[in-house]
Design an enzyme around this catalytic site. Structure first.
Site, PDB file in Angstrom:
ATOM      1  N   GLU A 289       0.829  -1.217   0.000  1.00  0.00           N
ATOM      2  CA  GLU A 289       0.000   0.000   0.000  1.00  0.00           C
ATOM      3  C   GLU A 289       0.857   1.258   0.000  1.00  0.00           C
ATOM      4  O   GLU A 289       0.719   2.143   0.855  1.00  0.00           O
ATOM      5  CB  GLU A 289      -0.957  -0.012   1.198  1.00  0.00           C
ATOM      6  CG  GLU A 289      -1.894  -1.206   1.141  1.00  0.00           C
ATOM      7  CD  GLU A 289      -3.027  -1.165   2.148  1.00  0.00           C
ATOM      8  OE1 GLU A 289      -3.006  -0.316   3.064  1.00  0.00           O
ATOM      9  OE2 GLU A 289      -3.938  -2.002   2.025  1.00  0.00           O
TER      10      GLU A 289
ATOM     11  N   GLU B 227      -3.639  -9.253   0.077  1.00  0.00           N
ATOM     12  CA  GLU B 227      -4.189  -9.051   1.425  1.00  0.00           C
ATOM     13  C   GLU B 227      -5.705  -8.998   1.323  1.00  0.00           C
ATOM     14  O   GLU B 227      -6.236  -8.269   0.488  1.00  0.00           O
ATOM     15  CB  GLU B 227      -3.622  -7.742   1.986  1.00  0.00           C
ATOM     16  CG  GLU B 227      -3.953  -7.524   3.440  1.00  0.00           C
ATOM     17  CD  GLU B 227      -3.266  -6.276   3.987  1.00  0.00           C
ATOM     18  OE1 GLU B 227      -2.066  -6.065   3.735  1.00  0.00           O
ATOM     19  OE2 GLU B 227      -3.958  -5.502   4.666  1.00  0.00           O
TER      20      GLU B 227
HETATM   21  C1  GAL Z   1      -4.234  -2.828   5.222  1.00  0.00           C
HETATM   22  C2  GAL Z   1      -2.757  -2.764   5.570  1.00  0.00           C
HETATM   23  C3  GAL Z   1      -2.421  -3.614   6.759  1.00  0.00           C
HETATM   24  C4  GAL Z   1      -3.423  -3.383   7.850  1.00  0.00           C
HETATM   25  C5  GAL Z   1      -4.795  -3.687   7.334  1.00  0.00           C
HETATM   26  C6  GAL Z   1      -5.899  -3.583   8.353  1.00  0.00           C
HETATM   27  O1  GAL Z   1      -4.650  -1.787   4.445  1.00  0.00           O
HETATM   28  O2  GAL Z   1      -1.993  -3.192   4.483  1.00  0.00           O
HETATM   29  O3  GAL Z   1      -1.128  -3.320   7.211  1.00  0.00           O
HETATM   30  O4  GAL Z   1      -3.319  -2.069   8.250  1.00  0.00           O
HETATM   31  O5  GAL Z   1      -5.077  -2.775   6.300  1.00  0.00           O
HETATM   32  O6  GAL Z   1      -7.148  -3.818   7.766  1.00  0.00           O
END
Ligand code: GAL
Length: 821
Positions: free
Chosen positions: A422, A513
């Site tokens: 991100e 993710e």
């Molecule tokens: C994502 C991020 C993670 C964590 C997650 C929580 O956007 O990459 O590190 O913060 O959100 O939902």
């Protein structure tokens, strides 16, 4: 530079030796030794402080001083960083080097120090390494004393400027430290690179590149012998004669062939060892070991991820590096336990979010069979928190990335490099520019694995990031469009996955993710079918939620950028081209207590809580991702009489489940369509809930949940009753509050005290409560929804450890754990 290489290629490839080969000769054993013991530590902010100061403590590494501190709202890490203290730490160690080693080279290797590590040997400054996750080495040789004269190494670790992380980092020399002793002619640190250009079931070709350093003041003639072992059997070898110029670095490459290779796979992660030896005048002067694996793979646009010719769905999780009550201080058994719990759930992939991991994690993934995405950064030149590593980007990004690739590129478990998570630059031109630069650094050192980045999302609408992800247009962000990436990595945006082929017709997919589902183990809302998206937006403070900052454990709450667990998996499951997913997260971690703020201080995202106890959704995945029959029924059965309670069952290897309350059938349910669970709404009456799963009318499994009476006893259940007497090994003991008949009391929060006798100590206590401010280092803990955990570490002594648990009003219990060589 003139290098004369007279290379005699005596390839003894395909030679299967009839006798076993001794792997560790004297040299390999002494080459790299642990340098963890007996350090002096002071939490201070000046190197000039008096070394006799009584605040100095003697300790062994790995060490994380933050985890020993007190939680406070005022700690500058903030609740997002775990609300524990940072500061500046000093480490000092004195040591002697034998006189007859004075002609050797000596190096110190750090696997990771958080952060801004500066090192002095005998008052000579060796350097600074800002990045807290990177491994690095210094050459001590020019500054050492030998014989009776002592050497002193001093280390300053500065984690005082915070916030510098979006999660708990830990502070100190939290990974292993090694002393490396070599001849002046030796294989470089991370000096081998093994690739397998051609792999099929009859034959694999192996390419070995070796980098050798000649620190002698004269040219050296030497022989490099490389041997490939499977288990202890030598199966191929090669020998090359080398002439290496004085004070020079030199690389050579060899090709071997292995017949009928034992392929590395998730189910059978078979490993080979390469032994590289250097001989000068027939005398062995250096020996270096590298573990590797042989496997073929590709990410296919249509077929998804193919490993050794077979399609494999990546069922992965993201994890941060902390180990719950142990903090960031690495312990191999603690990592192994996490991986065992994940394997049992059916997980086959790990993303090292968002930084280079401990080498031990990768070794274990090699041995246990996980598909690793090794990630370099959470930020590039643009910061996410005020004092983060983006401040060092210009000077360090190239070296940090190179070192990560050089260190990790022989691990068979690694299948992708992620150059960032991100990264805000993805939305402007710097995303493309930096992305290409980083990709070329990676490719120059390893072109056997694809490069991805975790983008949120890879597609933008009218130059604005969409927050709803439903009306997605077709414009890739700058990084996704740059050509730097071999695989398009999606963070969230699950509603766009099925449009991947349209948006990126030529680049494979990975869900870097997903999900960000939220739950507190053991807590259930009264109705399970109201879905909540908490917080309402990531950048708007959330002042809602439950009293006590709990979150229901039915899979009914997620972040708005994520999804319920079932939602994302259903999409990935039904589309072959979607190679797989890494769920946020496998384990809860310290920091980022989304959707809540202080007093919460650890995450709700984990499928498994911070203490290592699975939440219910663990069994949804187990029912989908493993071949074993699963029947998991929840919640507990202690409610107000007459209240409607939703009973869920996750099941597999069966066609239906029948539920009974006190032997009265409540009906048979079947999963219809793509459903992943079944549910009954039942007015509560105390007694026994029984679930029976059946296949073709035959019983598969039976599960019962009973109404618990008053708490009366404690049970202690160690994950291992026998551990090594090495002063490092651990036994994780589950503590459960039960009634007279042994039924867990689901709302028990009793304070449990622990006492220990024998060759062991308590190194951590926890209960998975994200709001607790009790110390992880205490010798007591409240149960949380019936359970807590105590972690026992062996001392360097064989014998019997006796752990006793007591609590006012409950019977004491004792359990034994043996320590053995
Ligand atoms: C994502 C991020 C993670 C964590 C997650 C929580 O956007 O990459 O590190 O913060 O959100 O939902």
């Amino acid at each position: 530079m003139t290098i004369n290489l007279a290379k005699y290629t005596c390839i003894f490839a395909l030679i299967v030796s009839l006798y076993s080969c001794k792997k560790n000769d004297q040299i390999s054993e002494n080459r790299k030794i642990s340098f963890n013991e007996n350090w002096q530590f002071l939490l201070e902010n000046s190197l000039n402080s008096d070394t006799l100061n009584t605040n100095w403590k003697t300790l062994n590494l790995p060490h994380d001083w933050s985890i020993e501190g007190a939680f406070s709202k005022k700690n500058p890490a903030t609740y997002n960083g775990g609300a524990l203290p940072g500061g500046i730490g000093l480490y000092v160690k004195s040591f002697k080097i034998k006189k007859n080693d004075s002609l050797k080279n000596h190096f110190i290797n750090f696997d990771g120090v958080y952060m801004n590590c500066e090192v002095w040997i005998n008052d000579n400054y060796l350097g600074k390494r800002p990045n807290g996750y990177i491994s690095f080495q210094y050459d001590l040789t020019p500054y050492l004393n030998y014989g009776e004269n002592e050497n002193t190494i001093k280390i300053k670790v500065d984690n005082s400027k915070q916030p510098n992380s979006r999660w708990y980092s830990g502070s100190g020399i939290y990974r292993n430290v090694w002393l490396v002793k070599t001849d002046k002619l030796h294989i470089n640190n991370w000096g081998t690179y093994i690739t397998t250009p051609k792999v099929n079931s009859d034959k694999a070709s192996i390419k070995i590149e070796t980098t050798i350093i000649n620190d002698y003041k004269e040219q050296k003639k030497a022989i490099l012998k490389t041997k490939v072992l499977f288990k202890t059997i030598k199966i191929a070898e090669n020998s090359s004669q080398l002439n290496i110029d004085a004070e020079n670095k030199f690389s050579t490459s060899e090709n071997l062939t292995i017949a009928n290779p034992n392929l590395w796979s998730i189910e059978k992660p078979q490993l080979y060892t390469l032994i590289s030896e250097i001989y000068i005048e027939n005398k062995l002067v250096d020996s270096y070991e590298t573990t590797f694996g042989i496997r073929s793979f590709k990410f296919d646009l249509e077929e998804g991820f193919i490993l050794n010719g077979k399609s494999v769905k990546i069922k992965g999780v993201c994890n941060h590096h902390d180990l719950g009550a142990l903090g960031a201080a690495i312990n191999t058994r603690a990592i192994e336990r996490q991986l065992e719990i994940l394997k049992e759930m059916g997980v086959n992939g790990i993303r090292t979010s968002h930084n280079p991991p401990a080498p031990e994690l990768l070794d274990l993934c090699d041995k246990m069979g996980f598909i690793v995405m090794d990630e370099a950064h959470d930020m590039w030149e643009q910061s996410k928190t005020e004092f983060d590593i983006a401040n060092n980007w210009k000077e360090w990004h190239k070296k940090d990335l190179e070192d990560l690739i050089l260190r990790d590129r022989n691990h068979p478990s690694i299948f992708m490099w992620s150059i960032g998570n991100e990264i805000p630059e993805q939305w402007n031109i710097r995303g493309a520019e930096i992305g290409k630069e980083l990709a070329s650094i990676v490719k120059s050192l390893d072109n056997t694995r694809p490069i991805t980045a975790a983008m949120n999302p890879p597609i933008i609408t009218n130059n604005e990031v969409t927050t709803q992800f439903e009306n997605i247009a077709d414009k890739p962000n700058s990084l996704a469009a740059s050509g730097a990436l071999d695989i398009i990595g999606y963070n969230y945006a699950h509603k766009t996955y099925e449009k991947h082929k349209i948006n990126f017709p030529n680049i494979p997919f990975i869900a870097t993710e997903t999900t960000s589902g939220l739950a507190t183990r053991g807590y259930y809302a009264s109705k399970s079918d109201t879905i909540k998206r908490w917080p309402y937006r990531w950048d708007i403070p959330f002042n809602d939620g439950n009293i006590g900052n709990t979150i229901s454990s039915y899979d009914q709450v997620s972040t708005p950028w994520g999804s319920l667990h079932e939602e994302t998996w259903k999409i990935i499951k039904k589309n072959k081209n979607l190679t797989g997913m890494y769920i946020w997260t496998g384990f809860d971690y310290l920091g980022e207590p989304t959707p809540y703020v202080w007093p919460s201080r650890s995450s709700y995202f984990g499928i498994i809580d911070l203490a290592g106890f699975p939440k219910d959704v663990y069994y949804m995945y187990q029912s989908e991702w493993t071949d074993k029959p699963v029947l998991h029924v929840f919640p507990h059965w202690n409610w107000e009489t007459g209240k409607d309670v939703d009973i869920w069952a996750y099941y597999s290897q069966a066609d239906e489940v029948e539920l009974f309350l006190n032997e009265q059938s409540l009906g048979i349910k079947k999963k219809e369509g793509d459903e992943l669970h079944v549910m009954w709404r039942v007015p509560f009456n105390p007694g026994t809930i029984k679930a029976v799963s059946r296949k073709n009318g035959k019983e598969v499994l039976i599960k019962e949940i009973k109404t618990a009476n008053q708490a009366s006893q404690i049970t202690l259940n160690p994950d291992r009753n026998s551990i090594k007497s090495d002063g490092v090994d651990l036994s994780f003991v589950t503590v459960t509050v039960v009634d007279k008949k042994g039924t867990m009391v689901p709302n028990a929060m009793n304070n449990i005290q622990f006492t220990i006798e024998g060759p062991g100590k308590i190194v951590g206590v926890d209960n998975g409560d994200p709001t607790s401010h009790a110390s992880f280092k205490a010798s007591n803990r409240n149960a949380f929804y019936g359970k807590c955990l105590v972690i026992i570490q062996s001392l360097k002594k064989e014998g019997e450890i006796k752990l006793t648990a007591s609590s006012s009003g409950l019977e004491n219990t004792t359990v034994s754990i043996n320590t053995q060589k």
